[in-house]
Write a protein that holds these residues in place. Sequence first.
Motif, mmCIF file in Angstrom:
data_model
loop_
_atom_site.group_PDB
_atom_site.id
_atom_site.type_symbol
_atom_site.label_atom_id
_atom_site.label_comp_id
_atom_site.label_asym_id
_atom_site.label_seq_id
_atom_site.Cartn_x
_atom_site.Cartn_y
_atom_site.Cartn_z
ATOM 1 N N UNK A 86 -13.816 -52.018 41.345
ATOM 2 C CA UNK A 86 -13.770 -50.747 40.630
ATOM 3 C C UNK A 86 -12.380 -50.161 40.491
ATOM 4 N N UNK A 87 -11.352 -50.987 40.630
ATOM 5 C CA UNK A 87 -9.966 -50.517 40.689
ATOM 6 C C UNK A 87 -9.098 -51.333 39.735
ATOM 7 N N UNK A 88 -8.140 -50.704 39.076
ATOM 8 C CA UNK A 88 -7.299 -51.463 38.143
ATOM 9 C C UNK A 88 -5.807 -51.342 38.430
ATOM 10 N N UNK A 89 -5.453 -51.013 39.675
ATOM 11 C CA UNK A 89 -4.029 -50.952 39.994
ATOM 12 C C UNK A 89 -3.335 -52.284 39.708
ATOM 13 N N UNK A 90 -4.016 -53.403 39.994
ATOM 14 C CA UNK A 90 -3.418 -54.717 39.750
ATOM 15 C C UNK A 90 -3.140 -54.949 38.271
ATOM 16 N N UNK A 91 -3.921 -54.325 37.395
ATOM 17 C CA UNK A 91 -3.672 -54.471 35.958
ATOM 18 C C UNK A 91 -2.357 -53.801 35.584
ATOM 19 N N UNK B 244 -4.094 -62.710 29.458
ATOM 20 C CA UNK B 244 -4.356 -61.920 30.654
ATOM 21 C C UNK B 244 -5.808 -62.080 31.081
ATOM 22 N N UNK B 245 -6.021 -62.342 32.347
ATOM 23 C CA UNK B 245 -7.361 -62.444 32.917
ATOM 24 C C UNK B 245 -7.501 -61.337 33.954
ATOM 25 N N UNK B 246 -8.427 -60.419 33.706
ATOM 26 C CA UNK B 246 -8.638 -59.271 34.585
ATOM 27 C C UNK B 246 -9.984 -59.428 35.263
ATOM 28 N N UNK C 208 -11.426 -51.690 33.206
ATOM 29 C CA UNK C 208 -10.127 -52.109 33.730
ATOM 30 C C UNK C 208 -9.033 -52.000 32.684
ATOM 31 N N UNK C 209 -9.420 -51.861 31.415
ATOM 32 C CA UNK C 209 -8.448 -51.860 30.319
ATOM 33 C C UNK C 209 -8.859 -50.835 29.278
#
Length: 209
Positions: free
Chosen positions: A54-59, A72-74, A84-85
């Motif tokens: 549930x987090x998109x900091x890595x994106x 890009x693979x999320x 995430x995007x």
Amino acid sequence: MSATVDLAAELAAFGVATCYEAAGRRGLLDLPLTCLHPGTAVAGPARIAACGQGDNRAVHEVMSHVQPGDVLVLRMPRPEPVALLGELLATQAEQRGAAAVLVDAAVRDVGPLGRVGLPVWTRFVSVRGATKAQRGAVDVPVAVGGCIVSPGDWIVLDADGGWTTPAPDIPELIEKARARVEREAGLLERYRAGELSYDLYGMRAEDVG
């Protein structure tokens, strides 16, 4: 054009189905995907954001690693309809030269995403926002649709879905895909002339026997 750009163009032209069959029916990314840019076909090496649940900091972090032509693979540990995007991150990816984004979760801002021009494939569409509390990881192997996708693996995306293979397998795959395309072109000509696959594959004779 560079060899990588030429390769991406050829793989995209082959498409998911041809690559999958030429690879011995391996590499299918077996998950439901919606393409937000119908009619688009792309290929490129994987650039991965392994997100916390549930987090998109890595994106946000992976944007600084994107190279032109990357897909890009999320991914998060369990796919769920959390976005995430959205438009802001997609704009960054497009400006960095990404070829496409595969989201094994959700996206939002679908209307604006269509105008950004960056092809996006997603499992879900949802306005549910992600947190930014877990760093996650960038460019590590992730499980997507029954496959392990590692950084630099090649990915093909089109209207049929997605397919992947490790980069060292590409030369053999290209040879087999070219042969398959040539063979199918010959079959199409015969079918257009009125012949039937039922006969060409010997099924009629088997049934009669």
